[in-house]
Enzyme design. Structure first.
Site, PDB file in Angstrom:
ATOM      1  N   GLU A  82       9.673   1.219  10.941  1.00 11.29           N
ATOM      2  CA  GLU A  82      10.697   2.267  10.824  1.00 11.29           C
ATOM      3  C   GLU A  82       9.955   3.572  10.972  1.00 11.29           C
ATOM      4  OE1 GLU A  82      12.426   5.321   9.602  1.00 11.29           O
ATOM      5  OE2 GLU A  82      12.350   4.442   7.588  1.00 11.29           O
ATOM      6  N   ARG A 120      18.656  17.578   2.092  1.00 11.00           N
ATOM      7  CA  ARG A 120      18.268  16.541   1.122  1.00 11.00           C
ATOM      8  C   ARG A 120      16.752  16.380   1.147  1.00 11.00           C
ATOM      9  NH1 ARG A 120      18.887  10.339   1.453  1.00 11.00           N
ATOM     10  NH2 ARG A 120      19.115  10.784   3.654  1.00 11.00           N
ATOM     11  N   CYS A 155      13.504  10.800   7.160  1.00 15.02           N
ATOM     12  CA  CYS A 155      13.404  10.424   8.568  1.00 15.02           C
ATOM     13  C   CYS A 155      14.746  10.505   9.275  1.00 15.02           C
ATOM     14  CB  CYS A 155      12.807   9.030   8.702  1.00 15.02           C
ATOM     15  SG  CYS A 155      13.683   7.783   7.740  1.00 15.02           S
ATOM     16  N   LYS A 162       0.864  -1.175   0.000  1.00 14.99           N
ATOM     17  CA  LYS A 162       0.000   0.000   0.000  1.00 14.99           C
ATOM     18  C   LYS A 162       0.902   1.227   0.000  1.00 14.99           C
ATOM     19  CE  LYS A 162      -1.583   2.882   2.731  1.00 14.99           C
ATOM     20  NZ  LYS A 162      -1.610   4.062   1.809  1.00 14.99           N
ATOM     21  N   PRO A 163       1.050   1.879  -1.160  1.00 14.90           N
ATOM     22  CA  PRO A 163       1.907   3.063  -1.212  1.00 14.90           C
ATOM     23  C   PRO A 163       1.195   4.275  -0.608  1.00 14.90           C
ATOM     24  CG  PRO A 163       0.912   2.691  -3.356  1.00 14.90           C
ATOM     25  CD  PRO A 163       0.473   1.550  -2.470  1.00 14.90           C
TER      26      PRO A 163
END
Length: 504
Positions: free
Chosen positions: A275, A303, A309, A197-198
């Site tokens: 994560e 960046r 994260c 699931k993007p």
């Protein structure tokens, strides 16, 4: 610091220009991908260019029904996929890697248009994403079990490693290709099947990966993609985290969302990898090479316009070199940062993912200024999703920007006096993903690296992600590790086999 070409009120001209996404029609997919077929959904949702707000495409808005179809397809395919030899899985992953490399320009354009990254960074992400497929194509053949000496002469003890089953993969928008391949490469190498699931902001990259997986010969049902809108995300996520046929859930995103998914997965006691959020400290000690520290700060903070994260969030600079560091950092920002549309070759800073993200940065800047911080560069939210890269001095630990993750181009600098003080500030967080520090004192390097409460440490380095190294955090930054030789272990169960009745 410049904004490229601007209009008469200082806003980037990207808001007044037309940009077109020009890629192979084969890779611009807008349907869901289930059991080797492209499927429609009852409705669609728009995907927007965050730089202009213009619609790029309408994508199938899959719901719980489509998610269940994908889980069922993956479950059925698992029983044949796990019978493939490690060599066979390795060859298919390598073919997929080759196709990503061959189509890197088009895949990078997709990232730039749906995520906002400058093309140079998008090309870098595709190389990074492909690297995980290459790495895990090699690791597939290195899943070793153990033969353990037995205390009984008539027995042999074997420990086997077997795939956990169907893995639900839920990914974020900031690395729309790499966050998929980092998880999927490991899972497929282990023998698991996948439902992805993007993120609702960036489904096009995931669907392009599905097209290339099909071209590579990944069998039907092994890799599935169910895009959905923000409104349907909770119901689709619930299926992927609670269906009894799912054996594993892997998620990258916020700590708050991760906690919700953990609760959902708990009812069926699924294997889980998380994560989650970061709040990375970046410490510059008096012994540091200031020029290298400035270069590291630029790489670590700006960046993807600060939307990673592992971006540094809190900059701690020791008193002796504080003023020198601030001065050189400001000059570097002036010289290197250019706001604009990611497809413009001069752009180094694209938009934030949406207006809400830009407003969050603005709120943190206003809070800091109200508490005594000084704006040395930038400081303003611009039209649409753009925000100026911002440098703040005289920052204190009571300010919002030092207490919550920013996810934007805000660089707050805190002055400190002692190593003990710096570590106390750095570790005063409920999360611990990455941390960075610059020092040339070898003893200090060991002390600080061992005492920072994070899962990853950059020593005299502002960029640390690579397929060969483990990626993950401590505290509330998550569970498990991705990448490296440890990444594949997240998708494997250990089975103990006792072979008895042998004649000594």
């Amino acid at each position: 610091m410049a904004m490229g070409k601007t209009d008469d009120v200082g806003l980037p001209l990207v808001m007044h220009r037309q940009y077109s996404l020009d890629i192979s029609a084969q890779l611009l997919r807008t349907q869901g991908y289930v059991n080797g077929q492209w499927i429609n959904a009852p409705s669609t949702f728009p995907v927007l260019d965050p730089a202009t707000g213009e619609e790029i495409a309408k994508v199938a808005d899959c719901g719980p029904a489509e998610a269940k179809l994908a889980v069922d397809a993956a479950y059925k395919a698992f029983y044949s996929w796990k019978q493939h030899t490690a060599k066979e899985r390795s060859v298919l992953l390598r073919k997929w890697y080759d196709l990503l490399t061959l189509n890197k320009e088009d895949l990078a354009k997709l990232i730039t248009f749906e995520c906002g990254k400058p093309m140079k960074e998008s090309l870098g992400e595709i190389a990074y994403a492909a690297g995980f497929l290459e790495w895990f194509s090699e690791e597939a053949r290195r899943v070793y079990g153990d033969v353990v000496p037995s205390a009984a002469k008539d027995r042999r003890i074997l420990l086997l490693k077997q795939p956990v089953g169907v893995a639900s993969i839920i990914t974020p928008w900031n690395f729309p290709s790499a966050m998929i391949t980092r998880k999927v490469g490991a899972a497929l190498a282990a023998g698991c099947t996948i439902v992805v699931k993007p993120a609702e902001d960036t489904p096009l990259s995931a669907l392009a990966l599905a097209e290339l997986a099909s071209q590579a010969g990944i069998p039907a049902g092994v890799f599935n993609v169910v895009p959905c809108s923000r409104e349907k995300t909770p119901s689709v996520g619930a299926v992927l985290c609670t269906d009894p046929l799912v054996g594993k859930v892997s998620f990258t995103g916020s700590t708050a969302t991760g906690k919700i998914l953990l609760k959902l997965a708990a009812d069926t006691v699924k294997r889980v990898s998380m994560e989650l959020g970061g709040h990375a400290p970046f410490i510059v000690f008096d012994s540091a090479d200031v020029d290298k520290a400035v270069a590291g700060a630029m790489n670590s903070k700006f960046r993807n316009s600060g939307q990673t994260c592992v971006c540094s969030n809190r900059f701690l600079v020791q008193s002796k070199i504080h003023d020198c560091f601030i001065e050189k950092l400001g000059k570097a920002m002036d010289a290197e940062l250019r706001l604009g549309h990611g497809s413009d070759p001069n752009t180094t800073q694209g938009p934030l993912i949406n207006v809400r993200a830009s407003e969050k940065v603005e709120h943190q800047v206003m809070d800091a200024v109200s508490r005594g911080a000084k704006v040395l560069r930038g400081g303003k939210r611009l039209d649409g999703s753009f925000h100026q890269p911002t440098l703040l001095a005289d920052v204190t630990t009571d300010m919002l920007c030092t207490r919550e993750e920013t996810f934007g181009p805000l660089l707050p600098v805190i002055r400190f006096s002692t190593e003990k003080e710096a570590l106390a500030i750095a570790n005063a967080s409920h999360v611990g993903l990455a941390g960075y520090f610059f020092s040339q004192d070898v003893s200090q390097i060991w002390r600080v690296a061992e005492n920072l409460e994070v899962g990853m440490v950059g020593v005299n380095e502002g960029l640390l992600s690579t397929p060969e190294a483990s990626f993950g955090g401590v505290k509330q930054s998550g569970l498990g590790r991705e990448g490296s030789k440890y990444g594949i272990e997240e998708y494997l169960d250990v089975k103990y086999m006792c072979f008895g009745g042998l004649t000594p």
